[in-house]
Design a protein around this motif. Structure first.
Motif, PDB file in Angstrom:
ATOM      1  N   SER A 188       0.807  -1.219   0.000  1.00 32.42           N
ATOM      2  CA  SER A 188       0.000   0.000   0.000  1.00 32.42           C
ATOM      3  C   SER A 188       0.842   1.271   0.000  1.00 32.42           C
ATOM      4  N   LEU A 189       2.126   1.156   0.330  1.00 33.63           N
ATOM      5  CA  LEU A 189       3.007   2.325   0.401  1.00 33.63           C
ATOM      6  C   LEU A 189       4.073   2.342  -0.690  1.00 33.63           C
ATOM      7  N   GLU A 190       4.060   1.358  -1.566  1.00 34.74           N
ATOM      8  CA  GLU A 190       5.124   1.225  -2.567  1.00 34.74           C
ATOM      9  C   GLU A 190       5.205   2.389  -3.551  1.00 34.74           C
ATOM     10  N   ASP A 191       4.098   3.034  -3.850  1.00 40.46           N
ATOM     11  CA  ASP A 191       4.080   4.096  -4.860  1.00 40.46           C
ATOM     12  C   ASP A 191       4.315   5.489  -4.280  1.00 40.46           C
ATOM     13  N   PHE A 192       4.687   5.570  -3.031  1.00 40.01           N
ATOM     14  CA  PHE A 192       4.902   6.868  -2.407  1.00 40.01           C
ATOM     15  C   PHE A 192       6.090   7.584  -3.036  1.00 40.01           C
ATOM     16  N   THR A 193       5.930   8.870  -3.230  1.00 37.88           N
ATOM     17  CA  THR A 193       7.038   9.713  -3.684  1.00 37.88           C
ATOM     18  C   THR A 193       7.804  10.192  -2.460  1.00 37.88           C
ATOM     19  N   ARG A 194       8.937  10.808  -2.700  1.00 37.23           N
ATOM     20  CA  ARG A 194       9.726  11.344  -1.590  1.00 37.23           C
ATOM     21  C   ARG A 194       8.903  12.344  -0.777  1.00 37.23           C
ATOM     22  N   SER A 195       8.168  13.217  -1.450  1.00 38.32           N
ATOM     23  CA  SER A 195       7.366  14.209  -0.724  1.00 38.32           C
ATOM     24  C   SER A 195       6.241  13.539   0.069  1.00 38.32           C
ATOM     25  N   ASP A 196       5.672  12.436  -0.461  1.00 40.50           N
ATOM     26  CA  ASP A 196       4.668  11.680   0.302  1.00 40.50           C
ATOM     27  C   ASP A 196       5.283  11.134   1.587  1.00 40.50           C
ATOM     28  N   TRP A 197       6.480  10.536   1.463  1.00 36.52           N
ATOM     29  CA  TRP A 197       7.167   9.992   2.638  1.00 36.52           C
ATOM     30  C   TRP A 197       7.476  11.082   3.647  1.00 36.52           C
ATOM     31  N   GLU A 198       7.995  12.209   3.173  1.00 30.14           N
ATOM     32  CA  GLU A 198       8.326  13.300   4.086  1.00 30.14           C
ATOM     33  C   GLU A 198       7.093  13.753   4.861  1.00 30.14           C
ATOM     34  N   ALA A 199       5.976  13.894   4.163  1.00 28.01           N
ATOM     35  CA  ALA A 199       4.744  14.354   4.812  1.00 28.01           C
ATOM     36  C   ALA A 199       4.232  13.345   5.836  1.00 28.01           C
ATOM     37  N   VAL A 200       4.207  12.073   5.468  1.00 30.81           N
ATOM     38  CA  VAL A 200       3.648  11.076   6.385  1.00 30.81           C
ATOM     39  C   VAL A 200       4.587  10.809   7.559  1.00 30.81           C
ATOM     40  N   ILE A 201       5.887  10.888   7.356  1.00 33.21           N
ATOM     41  CA  ILE A 201       6.825  10.738   8.478  1.00 33.21           C
ATOM     42  C   ILE A 201       6.607  11.869   9.477  1.00 33.21           C
TER      43      ILE A 201
END
Length: 82
Positions: free
Chosen positions: A11-24
């Motif tokens: 479910s998280l494989e398609d995350f972009t760097r900005s997606d990761w930064e936001a969710v972290i």
């Protein structure tokens, strides 16, 4: 430092760097866990190298990453419902 490929749930494989930064940031992991997540998920640093930086065994980093990624996944699910 060795580059590693982060293993994450499908479910998280398609995350972009900005997606990761936001969710972290949104997951409120705490200072050390946030840095571990950034190193592993954003910078693709190997678990052994993360452990060396924090004075932890690789297996400890692995267990913490399991909990960190679980919390991130729960955060993503919570945000989807909002």
């Amino acid at each position: 430092m060795a580059r590693a490929r982060a293993r994450v749930p499908k479910s998280l494989e398609d995350f972009t760097r900005s997606d990761w930064e936001a969710v972290i940031r949104e997951a409120a992991l705490g200072v050390e866990d946030t840095r571990i997540a950034e190193l592993y998920l954003l910078d693709c640093v190997a678990q052994a190298d993360i452990g060396a930086e924090f004075g932890l065994n690789r297996s400890t980093v692995s267990r913490r990453l399991f909990r960190i990624i679980d919390k991130i996944e729960r955060t993503v699910n919570r945000l989807k419902r909002i």
